[in-house]
Design a protein around this motif. Structure first.
Motif, mmCIF file in Angstrom:
data_model
loop_
_atom_site.group_PDB
_atom_site.id
_atom_site.type_symbol
_atom_site.label_atom_id
_atom_site.label_comp_id
_atom_site.label_asym_id
_atom_site.label_seq_id
_atom_site.Cartn_x
_atom_site.Cartn_y
_atom_site.Cartn_z
ATOM 1 N N LEU A 60 0.830 -1.213 0.000
ATOM 2 C CA LEU A 60 0.000 0.000 0.000
ATOM 3 C C LEU A 60 0.861 1.257 0.000
ATOM 4 O O LEU A 60 0.579 2.211 -0.733
ATOM 5 N N LEU A 61 1.904 1.258 0.810
ATOM 6 C CA LEU A 61 2.799 2.407 0.862
ATOM 7 C C LEU A 61 3.484 2.624 -0.481
ATOM 8 O O LEU A 61 3.638 3.749 -0.942
ATOM 9 N N GLN A 62 3.863 1.528 -1.136
ATOM 10 C CA GLN A 62 4.494 1.628 -2.453
ATOM 11 C C GLN A 62 3.513 2.202 -3.483
ATOM 12 O O GLN A 62 3.887 3.044 -4.299
ATOM 13 N N LYS A 63 2.267 1.781 -3.430
ATOM 14 C CA LYS A 63 1.258 2.306 -4.361
ATOM 15 C C LYS A 63 1.016 3.796 -4.135
ATOM 16 O O LYS A 63 0.876 4.560 -5.083
ATOM 17 N N VAL A 64 0.971 4.207 -2.880
ATOM 18 C CA VAL A 64 0.807 5.630 -2.575
ATOM 19 C C VAL A 64 2.016 6.406 -3.077
ATOM 20 O O VAL A 64 1.885 7.501 -3.622
ATOM 21 N N GLY A 65 3.205 5.822 -2.926
ATOM 22 C CA GLY A 65 4.420 6.454 -3.431
ATOM 23 C C GLY A 65 4.390 6.625 -4.941
ATOM 24 O O GLY A 65 4.788 7.669 -5.467
ATOM 25 N N MET A 66 3.907 5.604 -5.650
ATOM 26 C CA MET A 66 3.806 5.704 -7.110
ATOM 27 C C MET A 66 2.769 6.755 -7.510
ATOM 28 O O MET A 66 2.973 7.505 -8.460
ATOM 29 N N PHE A 67 1.668 6.838 -6.759
ATOM 30 C CA PHE A 67 0.660 7.858 -7.024
ATOM 31 C C PHE A 67 1.234 9.249 -6.798
ATOM 32 O O PHE A 67 1.012 10.165 -7.594
ATOM 33 N N GLN A 69 4.349 10.162 -7.143
ATOM 34 C CA GLN A 69 5.228 10.452 -8.277
ATOM 35 C C GLN A 69 4.417 10.831 -9.516
ATOM 36 O O GLN A 69 4.782 11.748 -10.254
ATOM 37 N N ARG A 70 3.304 10.134 -9.729
ATOM 38 C CA ARG A 70 2.459 10.416 -10.900
ATOM 39 C C ARG A 70 1.885 11.827 -10.841
ATOM 40 O O ARG A 70 1.917 12.562 -11.824
ATOM 41 N N ILE A 71 1.379 12.224 -9.678
ATOM 42 C CA ILE A 71 0.789 13.565 -9.612
ATOM 43 C C ILE A 71 1.861 14.646 -9.647
ATOM 44 O O ILE A 71 1.616 15.739 -10.148
ATOM 45 N N GLN A 72 3.051 14.343 -9.153
ATOM 46 C CA GLN A 72 4.142 15.315 -9.245
ATOM 47 C C GLN A 72 4.557 15.517 -10.703
ATOM 48 O O GLN A 72 4.781 16.652 -11.139
ATOM 49 N N ARG A 73 4.660 14.423 -11.459
ATOM 50 C CA ARG A 73 4.986 14.538 -12.895
ATOM 51 C C ARG A 73 3.901 15.300 -13.644
ATOM 52 O O ARG A 73 4.189 16.141 -14.495
ATOM 53 N N ALA A 74 2.655 15.009 -13.310
ATOM 54 C CA ALA A 74 1.544 15.690 -13.976
ATOM 55 C C ALA A 74 1.582 17.189 -13.691
ATOM 56 O O ALA A 74 1.356 18.004 -14.596
ATOM 57 N N GLN A 75 1.874 17.556 -12.465
ATOM 58 C CA GLN A 75 1.944 18.975 -12.123
ATOM 59 C C GLN A 75 3.115 19.665 -12.820
ATOM 60 O O GLN A 75 3.003 20.807 -13.241
ATOM 61 N N ASP A 76 4.236 18.951 -12.945
ATOM 62 C CA ASP A 76 5.382 19.505 -13.678
ATOM 63 C C ASP A 76 5.021 19.754 -15.138
ATOM 64 O O ASP A 76 5.317 20.821 -15.687
ATOM 65 N N MET A 77 4.366 18.763 -15.755
ATOM 66 C CA MET A 77 3.955 18.914 -17.158
ATOM 67 C C MET A 77 2.951 20.052 -17.306
ATOM 68 O O MET A 77 3.030 20.839 -18.248
ATOM 69 N N PHE A 78 2.013 20.135 -16.382
ATOM 70 C CA PHE A 78 0.997 21.180 -16.432
ATOM 71 C C PHE A 78 1.628 22.563 -16.302
ATOM 72 O O PHE A 78 1.277 23.492 -17.037
ATOM 73 N N SER A 79 2.590 22.689 -15.395
ATOM 74 C CA SER A 79 3.282 23.970 -15.201
ATOM 75 C C SER A 79 4.031 24.378 -16.465
ATOM 76 O O SER A 79 4.006 25.550 -16.862
ATOM 77 N N LYS A 80 4.691 23.419 -17.104
ATOM 78 C CA LYS A 80 5.424 23.716 -18.344
ATOM 79 C C LYS A 80 4.466 24.107 -19.462
ATOM 80 O O LYS A 80 4.760 25.013 -20.242
ATOM 81 N N MET A 81 3.308 23.442 -19.535
ATOM 82 C CA MET A 81 2.314 23.782 -20.552
ATOM 83 C C MET A 81 1.795 25.195 -20.331
ATOM 84 O O MET A 81 1.655 25.971 -21.274
ATOM 85 N N LEU A 82 1.525 25.550 -19.078
ATOM 86 C CA LEU A 82 1.035 26.890 -18.786
ATOM 87 C C LEU A 82 2.078 27.944 -19.113
ATOM 88 O O LEU A 82 1.758 29.001 -19.648
ATOM 89 N N LEU A 83 3.324 27.648 -18.808
ATOM 90 C CA LEU A 83 4.417 28.586 -19.098
ATOM 91 C C LEU A 83 4.531 28.814 -20.601
ATOM 92 O O LEU A 83 4.709 29.949 -21.047
#
Length: 87
Positions: A60-67, A69-83
């Motif tokens: 469970l902890l590993q799955k939360v960790g992967m989640f 990472q996924r939302i952090q990558r998504a936010q990075d991509m979103f920030s770059k798109m907005l920029l």
């Protein structure tokens, strides 16, 4: 609340308090464990003792960790798109 009988050599799962399972110390996602506890200010990278978890809690902890990472990558991509959109 049910009482937990602890004997001197028993190690309990820090996630679900099981004593009758095979437990391993966690190293990966240890920071996330403390964040989920609400004790992230106490995490310094060097814990006074190992944190043990059963296979289910580790999974469970590993799955939360992967989640995380996924939302952090998504936010990075979103920030770059907005920029790129603003510029």
């Amino acid at each position: 609340m049910a009482a937990i009988k602890l004997e001197k050599n028993n190690i309990i799962c820090h996630g679900c308090l099981s004593v009758d399972r095979s437990l391993l110390p966690i190293k990966k996602n240890l920071d996330l464990y403390f964040i989920l506890l609400g004790n992230q200010q106490f995490y310094s990278g060097d814990v006074t003792g190992p944190v043990y978890m059963c296979f289910e809690c580790r999974s469970l902890l590993q799955k939360v960790g992967m989640f995380r990472q996924r939302i952090q990558r998504a936010q990075d991509m979103f920030s770059k798109m907005l920029l790129n959109w603003v510029c």
